[in-house]
Design an enzyme around this catalytic site. Structure first.
Site, PDB file in Angstrom:
ATOM      1  N   LYS A 111       0.823  -1.208   0.000  1.00 58.82           N
ATOM      2  CA  LYS A 111       0.000   0.000   0.000  1.00 58.82           C
ATOM      3  C   LYS A 111       0.856   1.257   0.000  1.00 58.82           C
ATOM      4  O   LYS A 111       0.536   2.233  -0.678  1.00 58.82           O
ATOM      5  CB  LYS A 111      -0.932   0.011   1.224  1.00 58.82           C
ATOM      6  CG  LYS A 111      -2.101  -0.945   1.077  1.00 58.82           C
ATOM      7  CD  LYS A 111      -3.177  -0.624   2.093  1.00 58.82           C
ATOM      8  CE  LYS A 111      -4.378  -1.541   1.927  1.00 58.82           C
ATOM      9  NZ  LYS A 111      -5.381  -1.337   2.960  1.00 58.82           N
ATOM     10  N   LYS A 192     -10.178 -11.398  -8.974  1.00 57.78           N
ATOM     11  CA  LYS A 192     -11.189 -11.487  -7.917  1.00 57.78           C
ATOM     12  C   LYS A 192     -12.220 -10.361  -8.012  1.00 57.78           C
ATOM     13  O   LYS A 192     -11.872  -9.234  -8.343  1.00 57.78           O
ATOM     14  CB  LYS A 192     -10.445 -11.380  -6.573  1.00 57.78           C
ATOM     15  CG  LYS A 192     -11.181 -11.995  -5.411  1.00 57.78           C
ATOM     16  CD  LYS A 192     -10.349 -11.927  -4.148  1.00 57.78           C
ATOM     17  CE  LYS A 192     -10.751 -10.730  -3.328  1.00 57.78           C
ATOM     18  NZ  LYS A 192     -10.304 -10.782  -1.932  1.00 57.78           N
ATOM     19  N   LYS A 195     -14.377  -5.021  -4.181  1.00 55.60           N
ATOM     20  CA  LYS A 195     -15.117  -3.768  -4.042  1.00 55.60           C
ATOM     21  C   LYS A 195     -14.305  -2.563  -4.482  1.00 55.60           C
ATOM     22  O   LYS A 195     -14.849  -1.499  -4.693  1.00 55.60           O
ATOM     23  CB  LYS A 195     -15.610  -3.611  -2.611  1.00 55.60           C
ATOM     24  CG  LYS A 195     -14.502  -3.638  -1.567  1.00 55.60           C
ATOM     25  CD  LYS A 195     -15.093  -3.707  -0.170  1.00 55.60           C
ATOM     26  CE  LYS A 195     -13.959  -3.799   0.851  1.00 55.60           C
ATOM     27  NZ  LYS A 195     -14.420  -4.040   2.183  1.00 55.60           N
TER      28      LYS A 195
HETATM   29  P1  AMP Z   1     -14.422  -7.417   1.859  1.00 57.67           P
HETATM   30  O1  AMP Z   1     -15.859  -7.236   2.097  1.00 57.67           O
HETATM   31  O2  AMP Z   1     -14.004  -7.242   0.436  1.00 57.67           O
HETATM   32  O3  AMP Z   1     -13.549  -6.673   2.844  1.00 57.67           O
HETATM   33  O4  AMP Z   1     -14.121  -8.932   2.158  1.00 57.67           O
HETATM   34  C1  AMP Z   1     -14.490  -9.544   3.345  1.00 57.67           C
HETATM   35  C2  AMP Z   1     -14.014 -10.963   3.243  1.00 57.67           C
HETATM   36  O5  AMP Z   1     -14.745 -11.601   2.211  1.00 57.67           O
HETATM   37  C3  AMP Z   1     -12.551 -11.087   2.873  1.00 57.67           C
HETATM   38  O6  AMP Z   1     -11.745 -11.260   3.980  1.00 57.67           O
HETATM   39  C4  AMP Z   1     -12.528 -12.317   2.022  1.00 57.67           C
HETATM   40  O7  AMP Z   1     -12.324 -13.449   2.836  1.00 57.67           O
HETATM   41  C5  AMP Z   1     -13.900 -12.423   1.446  1.00 57.67           C
HETATM   42  N1  AMP Z   1     -13.978 -12.009   0.042  1.00 57.67           N
HETATM   43  C6  AMP Z   1     -14.012 -10.753  -0.472  1.00 57.67           C
HETATM   44  N2  AMP Z   1     -14.118 -10.777  -1.808  1.00 57.67           N
HETATM   45  C7  AMP Z   1     -14.157 -12.083  -2.154  1.00 57.67           C
HETATM   46  C8  AMP Z   1     -14.257 -12.783  -3.402  1.00 57.67           C
HETATM   47  N3  AMP Z   1     -14.355 -12.150  -4.573  1.00 57.67           N
HETATM   48  N4  AMP Z   1     -14.276 -14.127  -3.374  1.00 57.67           N
HETATM   49  C9  AMP Z   1     -14.194 -14.786  -2.201  1.00 57.67           C
HETATM   50  N5  AMP Z   1     -14.089 -14.203  -1.009  1.00 57.67           N
HETATM   51  C10 AMP Z   1     -14.062 -12.869  -0.974  1.00 57.67           C
END
Ligand code: AMP
Ligand code: TRP
Length: 326
Positions: A111, A192, A195
């Site tokens: 970062k 992947k 967000k």
């Molecule tokens: P986030 O909401 O992006 O902070 O992600 C929360 C958790 O969801 C992360 O720690 C990952 O374990 C899981 N996660 C986020 N994006 C994905 C994805 N595209 N596929 C699988 N798991 C995900």
């Protein structure tokens, strides 16, 4: 009962990937563990945040987690900044951490190399995370793979403190939650669904409306073979659609593959859209009832009360052992 503790970053809008890889995993764990879930809003300001947006997101994310099945009777749910002990313990832990080990954190290196105005907070943030975990004697910490190194740092800090001052902290273990389904970007199925991606056409947000969801899935990138089967290497788009379907219906990918083997891509997309719409509209319906309700405030008030009591005891023990005060 063993204790799990996890923090859910309030940065960005939650996606179908966060639901399948993150929230759903946490929902499954709540039946087996004493469970603590908090919003690390103090972590969010390692980069500049708009105050109004930050406050909105904290509430929005709590409402979405509840709507997606986090059960307030099985979890202690709270906001980090409503508990002043997190930052208090963090200072002590900073003085228990060496520059060398903090400097090895991969996430900081990545970062900070991409940004101009890097704050000291971005550097020390894994130590605040250690404080979040060690305050509550968590046994397991469910996180995405990128956070494993931070939980390992928390272990090292805890071991060092215990060695110096006597047994004080439980040594936590990471529980890596994105080992199952990895949901990919619909427009770029080799990366992947995240967000933070710039092109939102390939990302389904949990609060997208029905028309948008259908449009995004119907225009998902596939391949020209015309046959439905699972092969992430040669057919990442189709495999991703099968994964989404399987995850949301709680069946195996093999079963989904079997079910769709005679489908054309259009019909497969239609079925996947129906499933995603069904699941997300249900979550949105619950979300809409919660977002402006006093129920959220009651849940967070209770979380604040319970966790302040626990954290106060721990910090008093630490301060006493160190020799602070009179
Ligand atoms: P986030 O909401 O992006 O902070 O992600 C929360 C958790 O969801 C992360 O720690 C990952 O374990 C899981 N996660 C986020 N994006 C994905 C994805 N595209 N596929 C699988 N798991 C995900
Ligand atoms: N750093 C974590 C993330 O980016 C969020 C977090 C903060 C956390 N404190 C925590 C996770 C304590 C687990 C335990 O996802």
């Amino acid at each position: 009962m063993k204790k799990i503790l996890t923090g859910l970053q309030p940065s960005g809008e939650l996606t179908l990937g966060s639901l399948i890889g993150g929230i759903s995993q946490t929902v499954k764990l709540q039946n087996e563990y004493e469970s603590y879930i908090f919003v690390p809003d103090m972590h969010a300001i390692t980069v500049r945040q708009d105050p109004k947006l930050l406050r909105e997101r904290i509430r929005k994310n709590v409402a979405l987690y509840l709507a997606a099945g986090i059960d307030p009777s099985k979890n202690i749910i709270y906001i980090q900044s409503e508990n002043l002990y997190h930052a208090n313990l963090s200072w002590v832990l900073e003085c228990t951490t060496y520059m060398g080990e903090a400097s090895r954190m991969t996430q900081f290196k990545e970062k900070s190399s991409k940004k101009d105005n890097v704050t000291v907070g971005l550097f020390t943030y894994p130590i605040l995370m250690a404080s979040d975990i060690l305050l509550y004697d968590a046994d397991y910490v469910p996180v995405g793979g990128d956070q494993k190194q931070h939980v390992e740092l928390a272990r090292d800090i805890a071991e060092r403190f215990n060695k110096t001052y006597g047994d004080t902290f439980k040594i936590p273990e990471p529980l890596i939650r994105d080992v199952g389904f990895r949901i990919m970007d619909l427009q770029n199925p080799s990366s992947k669904m995240s967000k933070s991606s710039e092109n939102t056409k390939g990302i389904i947000f949990l609060l997208d409306d029905e028309k948008t969801i259908r449009k995004k899935i119907m225009s998902a990138v596939t391949d020209s073979e015309g046959k439905v089967y699972y092969d992430t290497k040669n057919k990442p788009g189709i495999s991703n659609l099968l994964s989404i379907y399987a995850a949301l219906n709680d069946i195996s990918v093999e079963k989904a593959e079997e079910q769709f083997k005679d489908y054309n891509y259009g019909n497969l997309k239609k079925e996947v859209s129906d499933t995603v719409v069904r699941v997300l509209l249900d979550i949105q319906d619950k979300y809409n009832k919660l977002i402006n309700s006093s129920e959220i405030d009651e849940i967070l008030d209770r979380g604040r009360e319970v966790t302040n009591e626990i954290a106060k005891k721990k910090v008093e023990e630490v301060f006493d052992k160190i020799g602070f005060g009179r």
